[in-house]
Design a protein around this motif. Structure first.
Motif, PDB file in Angstrom:
ATOM      1  N   ALA A  23      16.111 -13.243  26.491  1.00 21.99           N
ATOM      2  CA  ALA A  23      17.256 -13.617  27.315  1.00 21.99           C
ATOM      3  C   ALA A  23      16.818 -14.468  28.507  1.00 21.99           C
ATOM      4  O   ALA A  23      17.460 -15.466  28.856  1.00 21.99           O
ATOM      5  N   GLU A  24      15.698 -14.074  29.109  1.00 21.79           N
ATOM      6  CA  GLU A  24      15.169 -14.828  30.241  1.00 21.79           C
ATOM      7  C   GLU A  24      14.795 -16.252  29.825  1.00 21.79           C
ATOM      8  O   GLU A  24      15.104 -17.217  30.539  1.00 21.79           O
ATOM      9  N   LYS A  25      14.190 -16.405  28.664  1.00 25.01           N
ATOM     10  CA  LYS A  25      13.792 -17.732  28.189  1.00 25.01           C
ATOM     11  C   LYS A  25      15.000 -18.603  27.847  1.00 25.01           C
ATOM     12  O   LYS A  25      14.979 -19.826  28.022  1.00 25.01           O
ATOM     13  N   MET A  26      16.064 -17.973  27.353  1.00 22.79           N
ATOM     14  CA  MET A  26      17.251 -18.726  26.938  1.00 22.79           C
ATOM     15  C   MET A  26      18.272 -18.882  28.065  1.00 22.79           C
ATOM     16  O   MET A  26      19.279 -19.582  27.898  1.00 22.79           O
ATOM     17  N   GLY A  27      18.036 -18.210  29.187  1.00 26.16           N
ATOM     18  CA  GLY A  27      18.965 -18.309  30.308  1.00 26.16           C
ATOM     19  C   GLY A  27      20.282 -17.615  30.068  1.00 26.16           C
ATOM     20  O   GLY A  27      21.347 -18.073  30.516  1.00 26.16           O
ATOM     21  N   VAL A  28      20.231 -16.493  29.318  1.00 26.65           N
ATOM     22  CA  VAL A  28      21.436 -15.707  29.043  1.00 26.65           C
ATOM     23  C   VAL A  28      21.144 -14.247  29.379  1.00 26.65           C
ATOM     24  O   VAL A  28      20.030 -13.900  29.769  1.00 26.65           O
ATOM     25  N   SER A  29      22.135 -13.393  29.195  1.00 30.66           N
ATOM     26  CA  SER A  29      21.932 -11.968  29.466  1.00 30.66           C
ATOM     27  C   SER A  29      21.361 -11.258  28.257  1.00 30.66           C
ATOM     28  O   SER A  29      21.437 -11.766  27.127  1.00 30.66           O
ATOM     29  N   GLN A  31      22.590  -8.637  27.006  1.00 31.11           N
ATOM     30  CA  GLN A  31      23.746  -8.279  26.187  1.00 31.11           C
ATOM     31  C   GLN A  31      24.114  -9.404  25.224  1.00 31.11           C
ATOM     32  O   GLN A  31      24.536  -9.158  24.086  1.00 31.11           O
ATOM     33  N   THR A  32      23.912 -10.641  25.663  1.00 30.81           N
ATOM     34  CA  THR A  32      24.206 -11.787  24.796  1.00 30.81           C
ATOM     35  C   THR A  32      23.252 -11.812  23.608  1.00 30.81           C
ATOM     36  O   THR A  32      23.666 -12.029  22.461  1.00 30.81           O
ATOM     37  N   GLU A  37      22.231 -10.731  17.765  1.00 27.43           N
ATOM     38  CA  GLU A  37      21.467 -10.037  16.729  1.00 27.43           C
ATOM     39  C   GLU A  37      22.329  -9.146  15.835  1.00 27.43           C
ATOM     40  O   GLU A  37      21.895  -8.767  14.744  1.00 27.43           O
ATOM     41  N   ILE A  38      23.536  -8.815  16.267  1.00 28.21           N
ATOM     42  CA  ILE A  38      24.448  -8.058  15.403  1.00 28.21           C
ATOM     43  C   ILE A  38      25.567  -8.953  14.879  1.00 28.21           C
ATOM     44  O   ILE A  38      26.556  -8.471  14.309  1.00 28.21           O
ATOM     45  N   ASP A  39      25.417 -10.273  15.098  1.00 26.36           N
ATOM     46  CA  ASP A  39      26.363 -11.275  14.581  1.00 26.36           C
ATOM     47  C   ASP A  39      27.780 -11.120  15.118  1.00 26.36           C
ATOM     48  O   ASP A  39      28.747 -11.479  14.451  1.00 26.36           O
ATOM     49  N   SER A  40      27.895 -10.604  16.335  1.00 21.86           N
ATOM     50  CA  SER A  40      29.230 -10.541  16.958  1.00 21.86           C
ATOM     51  C   SER A  40      29.479 -11.740  17.865  1.00 21.86           C
ATOM     52  O   SER A  40      30.578 -11.913  18.381  1.00 21.86           O
TER      53      SER A  40
END
Length: 231
Positions: A23-29, A31-32, A37-40
């Motif tokens: 998440a840190e590398k992608m700049g997201v949370s 939770q995102t 990873e569960i395709d939601s």
């Protein structure tokens, strides 16, 4: 295989990266990442491309391929440094050379007083196209790792010495339950691990570039697959 399952597989292959670190590398949370990873939920195209760059894969592989085929059979993916070793080897080219090569080396080891021989093997690459295409033959080499107290003066086979070397390793459970899928896919999975972690395959005459080791634990068979990597 879904995008989410592929993403989870690649994340864990990347030195056990956590959801928080990704998440840190992608700049997201975090939770995102969990939702991906569960395709939601799915990342935007720019972020998906960044994921491909991070994990050294294509967008098509990430979104469509089954990148973790046979995952239940594979464990203990890591980099291991093997100590210096000496070994003897014997190669056979035939329609089914594995058993013959392994038996020859094992019998030789027993005759030399090695009570529990440590046997490894690998595909022997020096076969002609005629042998392969016309006669359906292939090559296999088996080797016995010599114990440290082995009396080399009694050996009637060439002794080969290898310095310490790092290998990427994967363990396959019950490899012969489906050998034509589990074993090739073990190599594929290990190569993927190397790509994800920026490891280069080492291919020099001084080092065994790859080999397999079969053993049993509690009446269950296992195979460790080794691929040499640049130190």
């Amino acid at each position: 295989m879904s995008f989410g399952q592929n993403l989870q597989f690649l994340r864990k292959m990347h030195d056990g990266m956590t959801q928080e670190k990704l998440a840190e590398k992608m700049g997201v949370s975090r939770q995102t990442i969990s939702k991906w990873e569960i395709d939601s939920a799915f990342p935007e195209m720019e972020t998906a491309i960044a994921l491909c760059k991070l994990f050294s894969c294509s967008l098509d592989e990430l979104l469509r391929e089954n990148m973790n085929s046979g995952s239940d059979a594979y464990t203990n993916i890591c980099v291991e440094e093997l100590p210096p070793m000496q070994y003897v080897r014997y190669a056979v080219i035939s329609g089914a050379p594995e058993d013959d090569a392994i038996k020859h080396v094992n019998d030789w080891a027993i005759s030399c007083g090695i009570k529990q021989p440590e046997i490894i093997g690998w595909d022997f690459p020096f076969t002609s196209q005629e042998q392969i295409n016309v006669y359906h033959m292939h090559g296999y080499a088996a080797a016995c790792i010599l114990p440290s107290d082995f009396d080399t003066t009694c050996a009637d086979m060439e002794i080969i010495t290898q310095a310490k070397q790092q290998y990427a390793v994967i363990t396959v459970k019950e490899p012969f339950s489906a050998p034509f899928s589990l074993i090739p896919n073990a190599y594929k999975t290990l190569m993927r691990y190397m790509e994800v972690n920026g490891l280069q395959h080492k291919q020099t005459k001084e080092v065994l570039p790859c080999f397999e080791k079969v053993y049993e634990e509690d009446s269950v068979s296992f195979m460790d697959v080794y691929i040499a990597v640049e130190n």
